[in-house]
Design an enzyme around this catalytic site. Structure first.
Site, mmCIF file in Angstrom:
data_model
loop_
_atom_site.group_PDB
_atom_site.id
_atom_site.type_symbol
_atom_site.label_atom_id
_atom_site.label_comp_id
_atom_site.label_asym_id
_atom_site.label_seq_id
_atom_site.Cartn_x
_atom_site.Cartn_y
_atom_site.Cartn_z
ATOM 1 N N TYR A 98 -6.092 -10.578 21.967
ATOM 2 C CA TYR A 98 -6.226 -9.249 21.366
ATOM 3 C C TYR A 98 -6.196 -8.166 22.444
ATOM 4 C CZ TYR A 98 -7.638 -5.502 18.340
ATOM 5 O OH TYR A 98 -7.643 -4.327 17.632
ATOM 6 N N ARG A 140 -7.307 -4.291 7.978
ATOM 7 C CA ARG A 140 -7.308 -3.196 8.948
ATOM 8 C C ARG A 140 -8.681 -2.505 8.987
ATOM 9 N NH1 ARG A 140 -1.365 -1.376 6.785
ATOM 10 N NH2 ARG A 140 -2.089 -2.321 4.872
ATOM 11 N N TYR A 163 3.622 -7.575 17.439
ATOM 12 C CA TYR A 163 3.898 -6.720 16.268
ATOM 13 C C TYR A 163 4.645 -5.462 16.716
ATOM 14 C CZ TYR A 163 2.765 -3.217 12.632
ATOM 15 O OH TYR A 163 2.823 -2.207 11.702
ATOM 16 N N ASP A 195 -5.539 -3.450 22.473
ATOM 17 C CA ASP A 195 -5.408 -2.369 21.499
ATOM 18 C C ASP A 195 -4.943 -1.077 22.163
ATOM 19 O OD1 ASP A 195 -5.472 -1.230 19.033
ATOM 20 O OD2 ASP A 195 -7.622 -1.442 18.707
ATOM 21 N N ARG A 221 -1.113 -9.799 20.799
ATOM 22 C CA ARG A 221 -1.210 -8.779 19.752
ATOM 23 C C ARG A 221 0.008 -7.835 19.759
ATOM 24 N NH1 ARG A 221 -4.572 -4.430 17.851
ATOM 25 N NH2 ARG A 221 -3.068 -3.184 16.786
ATOM 26 N N LYS A 258 8.718 -4.421 16.255
ATOM 27 C CA LYS A 258 9.099 -3.148 15.617
ATOM 28 C C LYS A 258 9.925 -2.302 16.589
ATOM 29 C CE LYS A 258 6.562 -2.905 11.633
ATOM 30 N NZ LYS A 258 7.066 -2.512 10.322
ATOM 31 N N GLU A 275 2.267 1.974 16.566
ATOM 32 C CA GLU A 275 1.891 1.031 17.629
ATOM 33 C C GLU A 275 2.995 0.863 18.665
ATOM 34 O OE1 GLU A 275 -0.151 -2.550 17.075
ATOM 35 O OE2 GLU A 275 -1.477 -1.770 15.541
ATOM 36 N N PHE A 311 0.834 -1.209 0.000
ATOM 37 C CA PHE A 311 0.000 0.000 0.000
ATOM 38 C C PHE A 311 0.873 1.264 0.000
ATOM 39 C CE2 PHE A 311 -2.134 2.957 3.195
ATOM 40 C CZ PHE A 311 -2.736 3.726 2.217
ATOM 41 N N ILE A 312 1.663 1.455 1.046
ATOM 42 C CA ILE A 312 2.498 2.664 1.100
ATOM 43 C C ILE A 312 3.545 2.599 -0.015
ATOM 44 C CG2 ILE A 312 4.108 4.028 2.491
ATOM 45 C CD1 ILE A 312 2.800 2.792 5.013
HETATM 46 N N1 NAD Z 1 -0.357 1.677 6.490
HETATM 47 C C1 NAD Z 1 -0.193 2.185 7.707
HETATM 48 O O1 NAD Z 1 -0.938 3.049 8.134
HETATM 49 C C2 NAD Z 1 0.933 1.708 8.578
HETATM 50 C C3 NAD Z 1 0.863 2.009 9.941
HETATM 51 C C4 NAD Z 1 1.900 1.613 10.756
HETATM 52 C C5 NAD Z 1 2.992 0.967 10.225
HETATM 53 N N2 NAD Z 1 3.055 0.683 8.909
HETATM 54 C C6 NAD Z 1 4.245 -0.018 8.408
HETATM 55 O O2 NAD Z 1 4.580 0.476 7.110
HETATM 56 C C7 NAD Z 1 5.050 -0.605 6.301
HETATM 57 C C8 NAD Z 1 4.240 -0.721 5.018
HETATM 58 O O3 NAD Z 1 2.878 -0.871 5.370
HETATM 59 P P1 NAD Z 1 1.737 -1.060 4.260
HETATM 60 O O4 NAD Z 1 0.517 -0.497 4.853
HETATM 61 O O5 NAD Z 1 2.200 -0.580 2.957
HETATM 62 O O6 NAD Z 1 1.606 -2.645 4.267
HETATM 63 P P2 NAD Z 1 1.436 -3.650 3.038
HETATM 64 O O7 NAD Z 1 1.087 -4.975 3.627
HETATM 65 O O8 NAD Z 1 0.524 -3.087 2.028
HETATM 66 O O9 NAD Z 1 2.902 -3.701 2.422
HETATM 67 C C9 NAD Z 1 3.880 -4.617 2.806
HETATM 68 C C10 NAD Z 1 4.473 -5.223 1.561
HETATM 69 O O10 NAD Z 1 5.462 -6.172 1.974
HETATM 70 C C11 NAD Z 1 5.363 -7.297 1.119
HETATM 71 N N3 NAD Z 1 5.866 -8.482 1.817
HETATM 72 C C12 NAD Z 1 5.362 -9.053 2.939
HETATM 73 N N4 NAD Z 1 6.072 -10.150 3.242
HETATM 74 C C13 NAD Z 1 7.029 -10.278 2.297
HETATM 75 C C14 NAD Z 1 8.073 -11.209 2.071
HETATM 76 N N5 NAD Z 1 8.255 -12.244 2.895
HETATM 77 N N6 NAD Z 1 8.880 -11.028 0.999
HETATM 78 C C15 NAD Z 1 8.685 -9.982 0.148
HETATM 79 N N7 NAD Z 1 7.709 -9.077 0.310
HETATM 80 C C16 NAD Z 1 6.896 -9.214 1.378
HETATM 81 C C17 NAD Z 1 3.874 -7.441 0.834
HETATM 82 O O11 NAD Z 1 3.665 -8.194 -0.361
HETATM 83 C C18 NAD Z 1 3.442 -6.006 0.725
HETATM 84 O O12 NAD Z 1 3.448 -5.564 -0.613
HETATM 85 C C19 NAD Z 1 5.012 -1.850 7.180
HETATM 86 O O13 NAD Z 1 6.287 -2.038 7.752
HETATM 87 C C20 NAD Z 1 4.012 -1.507 8.253
HETATM 88 O O14 NAD Z 1 4.258 -2.201 9.470
HETATM 89 C C21 NAD Z 1 2.036 1.029 8.067
#
Ligand code: NAD
Length: 363
Positions: free
Chosen positions: A311, A209, A162, A313, A159, A166, A118, A11-12
């Protein structure tokens, strides 16, 4: 700049990949998936390594060697997985991420590590309620990178694995930095939402989520479940605002980001989970409802019934973004209503045109 983006098709990551390419950078994405970056695949400046980083000797060192900056976004980031497979979450989010950090140490490369809000855990107000004059005061839930204590729940509430994984990773990066071996920046995202969040309709990895979960319910006409009454509060950030800040961190003008942790979030966009459900249903009713089908019900459910045992939160979390504002000149722009509506719009347009973003179909 040559950027190595691990998890760069998530996503990001997919939004960041798009922005980096638009601004002329060369990007290597390592990810198990590539469907969220499909529109860029034909570009010469994008190389995609479709790989599971848990596979031994998959080529990490060579890719790190070739990069100017390494961005690590890979993690399991779905609360239902923290409950269902805590050890897998720890192995990926700590052990595998540590290997990436160690490659950066060895090859003296700059690392931008995605952590999470988190790590702050719960507010002091959640357990000092009776002792605080104004437990609802937002100051008790406003978290700062370098001064706020990190408060996790008990070990039995697994829970927290995670957030703990991190947090441990952050502490290791800090220690490497103290030894003078690593130039790092840590990012703590606060509930980013937007197009391409998760995979909808979701066919794997359990319950997505909260925002995606409600979205899925609206798309399917199924109930919108409020875990433990939906009293928890979150501050939502639109992905484009977040990417603006991440780009400034990558740019690292005057090296201001070295060995720094940054909250990225929108303090003004706070809402309870219950209010979020109501707001999303109202937007759906106004924009996409056919006027005939019953509107999804908003239904209370216990955390145990929804997620299972273990769980817990964060009750509330508001980012203090003073540091990002002072050092990077960044502030989020989108208000809460537009953040939610813009994020929903993408998915309903896909649904209207029958374009599911389904990972199951792509495996
Ligand atoms: N979206 C948010 O609001 C949010 C909040 C807090 C933390 N984060 C952190 O930001 C980061 C990105 O989050 P996101 O929302 O884009 O999550 P996401 O799940 O969309 O992206 C993670 C990507 O990692 C890839 N991935 C997972 N396991 C893998 C593996 N074994 N080998 C190769 N690729 C692998 C997935 O395919 C996915 O594309 C993460 O570290 C997450 O913990 C995001």
């Amino acid at each position: 700049m040559k950027v190595l983006s691990l998890g760069g098709a998530g996503f990001i990551g997919s939004h960041l990949t798009a922005r980096l390419l638009q601004e002329g950078h060369t990007v290597t994405v390592v990810d198990q998936e590539n469907d969220k970056i499909q529109e860029w695949l034909s570009l010469d400046r994008l190389k995609v390594v479709k790989e599971d980083i848990r596979r031994p000797d998959w080529g990490l060192v060579e890719l790190v060697q070739d990069a100017n900056v390494v961005i690590d976004l890979i993690a399991y980031a779905n609360p239902s997985l923290y409950i269902k497979m805590p050890m897998e979450v720890f192995r990926l989010n700590f052990n595998e991420n540590l290997k990436i950090a160690e490659a950066c140490v060895k090859l003296k490369k700059r690392l931008i590590q995605f952590s999470t809000c988190e790590v702050y855990g719960k507010t002091p107000a959640s357990f000092l309620n009776g002792y605080l004059a104004n437990p609802g005061d937002s100051m008790h839930a406003t978290f700062s990178e370098d001064t706020t204590n990190l408060i996790m729940g008990p070990v039995g509430k697994h829970r927290w694995i995670y957030a703990s994984a991190k947090q441990l990773l952050e502490r290791v990066l800090h220690a490497y930095g103290l030894e003078g071996h690593l130039n790092y920046t840590i990012i703590r995202p606060f509930n980013f939402i937007g197009p391409k969040i998760d995979y909808l309709p979701s066919e794997k990895e359990g319950i997505p989520r909260v925002f995606s979960n409600f979205l899925q319910a609206l798309m399917n006409g199924s109930p919108m479940y409020l875990v433990d009454g939906g009293h928890h509060q979150r501050a939502y950030t639109f992905i484009d605002d977040a990417v603006d800040c991440i780009m400034r961190i990558i740019e690292n003008r005057d090296a201001v980001c070295e060995k720094q942790i940054f909250n990225i979030g929108s303090p003004a966009n706070e809402i309870s989970v219950r209010e979020l459900a109501v707001k999303m249903r109202d937007i759906y009713k106004r924009r996409w409802w056919d006027g005939v089908s019953p509107l999804p019900e908003i239904v209370n459910i216990s955390a145990k019934d929804f997620y299972g045992v273990g769980y817990d939160d964060s009750d509330r979390r508001i980012p203090d973004i003073t540091k990002a504002t002072m050092l990077l000149g960044w502030r989020p722009r989108l208000n809460l209503d537009d953040t939610i509506e813009n994020s929903m719009e993408y998915w309903f347009e896909r649904q209207e045109h029958e374009i599911p973003l389904k990972d199951a179909a792509l495996r």
